[in-house]
Write a protein that holds these residues in place. Sequence first.
Motif, short mmCIF file in Angstrom:
data_model
loop_
_atom_site.label_atom_id
_atom_site.label_comp_id
_atom_site.label_asym_id
_atom_site.label_seq_id
_atom_site.Cartn_x
_atom_site.Cartn_y
_atom_site.Cartn_z
N PRO A 41 31.39 44.40 46.11
CA PRO A 41 30.91 44.19 47.46
C PRO A 41 31.97 43.63 48.39
CG PRO A 41 30.12 42.44 46.04
CD PRO A 41 30.87 43.41 45.17
N THR A 42 32.95 42.87 47.86
CA THR A 42 34.01 42.29 48.68
C THR A 42 35.28 42.26 47.87
OG1 THR A 42 33.44 40.07 47.90
CG2 THR A 42 32.45 40.76 50.00
N GLY A 43 36.42 42.06 48.55
CA GLY A 43 37.67 41.80 47.86
C GLY A 43 38.34 43.00 47.23
N GLY A 44 37.84 44.21 47.44
CA GLY A 44 38.46 45.36 46.81
C GLY A 44 38.04 45.48 45.36
N LEU A 48 40.07 39.32 43.76
CA LEU A 48 39.56 37.97 43.82
C LEU A 48 38.69 37.78 45.06
CD1 LEU A 48 39.87 35.07 42.49
CD2 LEU A 48 41.57 34.66 44.29
N VAL A 49 37.51 37.15 44.89
CA VAL A 49 36.66 36.85 46.04
C VAL A 49 36.40 35.35 46.20
CG1 VAL A 49 35.50 39.09 46.03
CG2 VAL A 49 34.53 37.22 44.71
N LEU A 50 36.58 34.57 45.13
CA LEU A 50 36.37 33.13 45.24
C LEU A 50 37.22 32.42 44.20
CD1 LEU A 50 34.67 30.72 46.47
CD2 LEU A 50 33.20 30.98 44.46
N ARG A 51 37.88 31.36 44.63
CA ARG A 51 38.66 30.53 43.69
C ARG A 51 38.49 29.07 44.05
NH1 ARG A 51 43.95 32.84 41.85
NH2 ARG A 51 42.53 33.52 40.20
N LEU A 71 37.70 27.71 38.72
CA LEU A 71 36.79 28.85 38.76
C LEU A 71 37.45 29.98 39.53
CD1 LEU A 71 33.68 29.63 38.19
CD2 LEU A 71 33.36 29.13 40.61
N SER A 72 37.36 31.21 39.00
CA SER A 72 37.84 32.40 39.69
C SER A 72 36.76 33.47 39.57
CB SER A 72 39.15 32.91 39.08
OG SER A 72 40.17 31.93 39.18
N VAL A 73 36.34 34.02 40.70
CA VAL A 73 35.31 35.04 40.73
C VAL A 73 35.90 36.31 41.34
CG1 VAL A 73 32.99 35.66 41.53
CG2 VAL A 73 33.54 33.27 41.00
N TYR A 74 35.64 37.44 40.70
CA TYR A 74 36.21 38.71 41.14
C TYR A 74 35.11 39.66 41.61
CZ TYR A 74 40.41 36.84 39.06
OH TYR A 74 41.49 36.04 38.78
N ALA A 75 35.49 40.62 42.44
CA ALA A 75 34.53 41.52 43.06
C ALA A 75 33.77 42.36 42.05
CB ALA A 75 35.24 42.43 44.08
N ASP A 76 34.37 42.61 40.89
CA ASP A 76 33.66 43.40 39.87
C ASP A 76 32.70 42.55 39.04
OD1 ASP A 76 35.36 41.95 38.23
OD2 ASP A 76 36.64 43.65 37.72
N GLY A 77 32.54 41.27 39.41
CA GLY A 77 31.56 40.41 38.77
C GLY A 77 32.10 39.43 37.75
N THR A 139 39.04 28.95 48.07
CA THR A 139 39.40 30.17 48.80
C THR A 139 38.29 31.19 48.61
OG1 THR A 139 41.76 29.78 48.49
CG2 THR A 139 41.09 32.03 49.01
N VAL A 140 37.89 31.84 49.71
CA VAL A 140 36.89 32.89 49.65
C VAL A 140 37.42 34.10 50.41
CG1 VAL A 140 35.64 32.08 51.71
CG2 VAL A 140 34.45 33.45 50.00
N VAL A 141 37.11 35.28 49.90
CA VAL A 141 37.52 36.53 50.53
C VAL A 141 36.27 37.30 50.93
CG1 VAL A 141 38.83 38.67 50.31
CG2 VAL A 141 39.62 36.61 49.14
N THR A 142 36.12 37.55 52.22
CA THR A 142 34.98 38.31 52.74
C THR A 142 35.51 39.45 53.60
OG1 THR A 142 34.78 37.03 54.79
CG2 THR A 142 33.69 36.14 52.83
N GLY A 143 34.59 40.13 54.26
CA GLY A 143 35.01 41.19 55.17
C GLY A 143 35.90 40.69 56.29
N ALA A 144 35.85 39.39 56.57
CA ALA A 144 36.69 38.79 57.61
C ALA A 144 38.06 38.40 57.10
CB ALA A 144 35.98 37.57 58.20
#
Length: 292
Positions: A41-44, A48-51, A71-77, A139-144
């Motif tokens: 949904p985000t981050g390609g 990475l979408v959240l760290r 913690l590291s969260v990726y767009a593929d879950g 750090t968070v990665v969104t559409g912005a």
Amino acid sequence: MTTFRGLRAVAAAATLVLLGACAQPIADGEGVAGTPSSGPPTGGAGGLVLRVKHTGGFVGPDALAGRLPELSVYADGRVIFSGPTTAIYPGPALPNVLVRMLSPEQVTELTRQAVAAGVRPGTDFGQPGVADATTTEVTVVTGAGEQTASANALREARPDDPRLTAAQKQARTKLTGFLDRTDELTSGPGAQPYRPEILAAVVRPYVEPGDDLPGRPQAVQWPGPALPGEPLAEPQKLSCVTVTGEQRDAVLKAAKDAHATTPWVSGGNGWTVTLRPLLPDETGCADLKAAR
């Protein structure tokens, strides 16, 4: 004796149920990097979408370079985090890094909550009167795009710290609440050992124990590329090497019989090695060199 990361009990809420109770288990295996869920949904794709990580603080240079994000969260879950560790000295040579899966909806909700908690430009967390504390960086990665928030001594500061304004205290409370909820992602069943594609080693010359410490531990032959590797922090005589493929497997196998203070022998010399699994968005020693 075993000690766990600070998993905090949080009141049940709809967002917590969404993020914590529905985590998808990972396929069985000795160590896996995680099975991607459908559609990032985000981050390609897999990005990475959240760290959540800690920077600074009163720690040694090798520990600083080898420190893993909380913690590291990726767009593929994939959710990658540090698991339980034994409360003994010396600790194991290899950190206990785990991975579990979230659904695309959970990842989207998690990033939304991060922004709502103040992970965006302009949030003022103040500077409390605490010395030598770490800084919590989220750090968070969104559409912005990528957004980062940093709060020094987030959990160490007193609630009545006179250096913090009421607005700064409120901002810190919101961020702490969000981090308490993310702790739920690391609890419960379904986590599996994380098997890195690349394993890094932070290296420094081995120093014999002092008279007040136990004798020299048994040395282990280093099965990877020649140590010490490329310079990482020259004033502290730190260097770094990375291993992949069969050499990585050999190092992981040897590490099972080693601990944090084990002397590793390479080229006839003894070395202290801090093993650091690289995360999916990391590629080499340069990522550790940037640690602070």
